[in-house]
Scaffold this motif. Structure first.
Motif, mmCIF file in Angstrom:
data_model
loop_
_atom_site.group_PDB
_atom_site.id
_atom_site.type_symbol
_atom_site.label_atom_id
_atom_site.label_comp_id
_atom_site.label_asym_id
_atom_site.label_seq_id
_atom_site.Cartn_x
_atom_site.Cartn_y
_atom_site.Cartn_z
ATOM 1 N N PRO A 145 -16.722 -0.697 7.670
ATOM 2 C CA PRO A 145 -17.387 -0.257 6.443
ATOM 3 C C PRO A 145 -18.889 -0.148 6.662
ATOM 4 O O PRO A 145 -19.461 -0.834 7.511
ATOM 5 N N THR A 146 -19.503 0.714 5.875
ATOM 6 C CA THR A 146 -20.955 0.866 5.947
ATOM 7 C C THR A 146 -21.628 -0.393 5.415
ATOM 8 O O THR A 146 -20.995 -1.213 4.727
ATOM 9 N N ALA A 147 -22.898 -0.523 5.695
ATOM 10 C CA ALA A 147 -23.662 -1.671 5.189
ATOM 11 C C ALA A 147 -23.647 -1.678 3.660
ATOM 12 O O ALA A 147 -23.552 -2.741 3.036
ATOM 13 N N GLU A 148 -23.697 -0.494 3.056
ATOM 14 C CA GLU A 148 -23.656 -0.393 1.598
ATOM 15 C C GLU A 148 -22.317 -0.899 1.048
ATOM 16 O O GLU A 148 -22.270 -1.613 0.047
ATOM 17 N N THR A 149 -21.227 -0.558 1.717
ATOM 18 C CA THR A 149 -19.903 -1.019 1.285
ATOM 19 C C THR A 149 -19.799 -2.535 1.434
ATOM 20 O O THR A 149 -19.293 -3.217 0.538
ATOM 21 N N ILE A 150 -20.285 -3.069 2.526
ATOM 22 C CA ILE A 150 -20.268 -4.528 2.732
ATOM 23 C C ILE A 150 -21.070 -5.216 1.637
ATOM 24 O O ILE A 150 -20.661 -6.246 1.096
ATOM 25 N N ARG A 151 -22.193 -4.621 1.270
ATOM 26 C CA ARG A 151 -23.015 -5.171 0.196
ATOM 27 C C ARG A 151 -22.240 -5.185 -1.126
ATOM 28 O O ARG A 151 -22.286 -6.160 -1.884
ATOM 29 N N LYS A 152 -21.488 -4.113 -1.416
ATOM 30 C CA LYS A 152 -20.674 -4.054 -2.638
ATOM 31 C C LYS A 152 -19.565 -5.105 -2.598
ATOM 32 O O LYS A 152 -19.282 -5.752 -3.607
ATOM 33 N N ILE A 153 -18.936 -5.260 -1.442
ATOM 34 C CA ILE A 153 -17.869 -6.254 -1.294
ATOM 35 C C ILE A 153 -18.428 -7.650 -1.550
ATOM 36 O O ILE A 153 -17.849 -8.431 -2.309
ATOM 37 N N ASP A 154 -19.553 -7.961 -0.940
ATOM 38 C CA ASP A 154 -20.158 -9.283 -1.116
ATOM 39 C C ASP A 154 -20.649 -9.493 -2.551
ATOM 40 O O ASP A 154 -20.465 -10.562 -3.128
ATOM 41 N N HIS A 155 -21.263 -8.467 -3.120
ATOM 42 C CA HIS A 155 -21.778 -8.555 -4.487
ATOM 43 C C HIS A 155 -20.659 -8.884 -5.475
ATOM 44 O O HIS A 155 -20.860 -9.647 -6.421
ATOM 45 N N ASN A 179 -17.659 -10.228 -4.578
ATOM 46 C CA ASN A 179 -16.814 -11.289 -4.034
ATOM 47 C C ASN A 179 -15.393 -10.790 -3.750
ATOM 48 O O ASN A 179 -14.412 -11.364 -4.201
ATOM 49 N N LEU A 180 -15.301 -9.699 -3.001
ATOM 50 C CA LEU A 180 -14.003 -9.075 -2.747
ATOM 51 C C LEU A 180 -13.570 -9.133 -1.294
ATOM 52 O O LEU A 180 -12.765 -8.311 -0.858
ATOM 53 N N ARG A 181 -14.033 -10.085 -0.535
ATOM 54 C CA ARG A 181 -13.586 -10.203 0.866
ATOM 55 C C ARG A 181 -12.070 -10.373 0.947
ATOM 56 O O ARG A 181 -11.441 -9.921 1.894
ATOM 57 N N ALA A 182 -11.479 -11.008 -0.048
ATOM 58 C CA ALA A 182 -10.026 -11.233 -0.030
ATOM 59 C C ALA A 182 -9.238 -9.946 -0.259
ATOM 60 O O ALA A 182 -8.021 -9.941 -0.113
ATOM 61 N N LYS A 183 -9.898 -8.860 -0.608
ATOM 62 C CA LYS A 183 -9.233 -7.563 -0.801
ATOM 63 C C LYS A 183 -9.620 -6.594 0.312
ATOM 64 O O LYS A 183 -9.555 -5.377 0.136
ATOM 65 N N SER A 184 -9.958 -7.117 1.463
ATOM 66 C CA SER A 184 -10.351 -6.271 2.598
ATOM 67 C C SER A 184 -9.243 -5.310 3.020
ATOM 68 O O SER A 184 -9.513 -4.243 3.548
ATOM 69 N N ASN A 185 -7.974 -5.686 2.757
ATOM 70 C CA ASN A 185 -6.869 -4.809 3.160
ATOM 71 C C ASN A 185 -6.931 -3.452 2.475
ATOM 72 O O ASN A 185 -6.678 -2.430 3.111
ATOM 73 N N ILE A 186 -7.281 -3.413 1.186
ATOM 74 C CA ILE A 186 -7.335 -2.107 0.534
ATOM 75 C C ILE A 186 -8.566 -1.322 0.970
ATOM 76 O O ILE A 186 -8.525 -0.102 1.027
ATOM 77 N N ILE A 187 -9.650 -2.018 1.302
ATOM 78 C CA ILE A 187 -10.839 -1.337 1.832
ATOM 79 C C ILE A 187 -10.501 -0.724 3.183
ATOM 80 O O ILE A 187 -10.861 0.423 3.468
ATOM 81 N N LYS A 188 -9.779 -1.447 4.018
ATOM 82 C CA LYS A 188 -9.372 -0.920 5.320
ATOM 83 C C LYS A 188 -8.485 0.308 5.152
ATOM 84 O O LYS A 188 -8.669 1.311 5.832
ATOM 85 N N GLN A 189 -7.522 0.244 4.228
ATOM 86 C CA GLN A 189 -6.667 1.411 3.976
ATOM 87 C C GLN A 189 -7.512 2.593 3.514
ATOM 88 O O GLN A 189 -7.288 3.726 3.934
ATOM 89 N N TYR A 190 -8.480 2.329 2.652
ATOM 90 C CA TYR A 190 -9.366 3.395 2.188
ATOM 91 C C TYR A 190 -10.132 4.009 3.360
ATOM 92 O O TYR A 190 -10.229 5.226 3.469
ATOM 93 N N LEU A 191 -10.683 3.165 4.230
ATOM 94 C CA LEU A 191 -11.456 3.675 5.363
ATOM 95 C C LEU A 191 -10.610 4.590 6.249
ATOM 96 O O LEU A 191 -11.107 5.580 6.780
ATOM 97 N N GLU A 192 -9.324 4.271 6.389
ATOM 98 C CA GLU A 192 -8.436 5.094 7.209
ATOM 99 C C GLU A 192 -8.068 6.412 6.532
ATOM 100 O O GLU A 192 -7.624 7.340 7.194
#
Length: 185
Positions: free
Chosen positions: A52-62, A64-77
């Protein structure tokens, strides 16, 4: 054999009672058109190790969605495919993408209502969002899944539905339609 009688007692009714399919099951939905378009863009599965881009990581952290990384990974693909699918939906349905994103934002607001988190008259309490972020995303996914299965124009395969829902919700997260934008005042 005596005749079997099935009786349903309804006391406080606040809406229609449908025996059989409800009328909304007989109507197409824009989101299902998106899922069908997304499924038609399928290609051989290649595991991409996109980060993910730095901006996406910032949104994830902002949020608190690290536990939903699986859907972010699917989105990236599938990120390029979803953009193409939205173009196809807009060609079929005027303002189809906007309609879908508004619906997703409505599911997000319903999740906030469920949690009694204020979002209309005052700024959203990010501590409450962060504490409930997994519930909120799961709520949106659940509402979307029900909406998809209750519409007439369902994609042919359950796998298309499940993957599509995750990708669509993650895309809405990336676009700050679902969850909060770290740059918002």
């Amino acid at each position: 054999m005596n005749g079997v009688t099935k009786t349903v007692a309804i006391t406080h009714l606040a809406g229609n009672v449908n025996i059989g399919d409800a009328p909304e099951y007989q109507i197409n939905s824009a989101i299902n058109e998106l899922l069908i378009c997304l499924a038609s863009k399928a290609s051989p599965y290649v595991r991409l190790n996109r980060k993910p881009t730095a901006e996406t990581i910032r949104k994830i952290d902002h949020n608190n969605l690290r536990a939903k990384s699986n859907i972010i990974k699917q989105y990236l693909e599938h990120s390029s495919k979803i953009e193409e699918a939205y173009v196809d939906v807009d060609a079929l349905i005027p303002f189809g993408k906007d309609m879908i994103l508004q619906n997703l934002n409505g599911f997000y607001c319903a999740a906030l209502d469920e949690l009694n988190i204020e979002y209309v008259c005052e700024a959203v309490d990010m501590n409450k969002i962060r504490a409930n972020s997994i519930f909120i995303v799961d709520f949106v996914i659940s509402k979307l899944r029900n909406f998809v299965y209750e519409s007439m124009n369902k994609p042919a395969y359950k796998e298309n539905v499940e993957l599509g829902i995750n990708v669509v919700v993650a895309h809405a997260f990336i676009e700050c339609v679902v969850m909060e934008n770290p740059d918002a005042p």
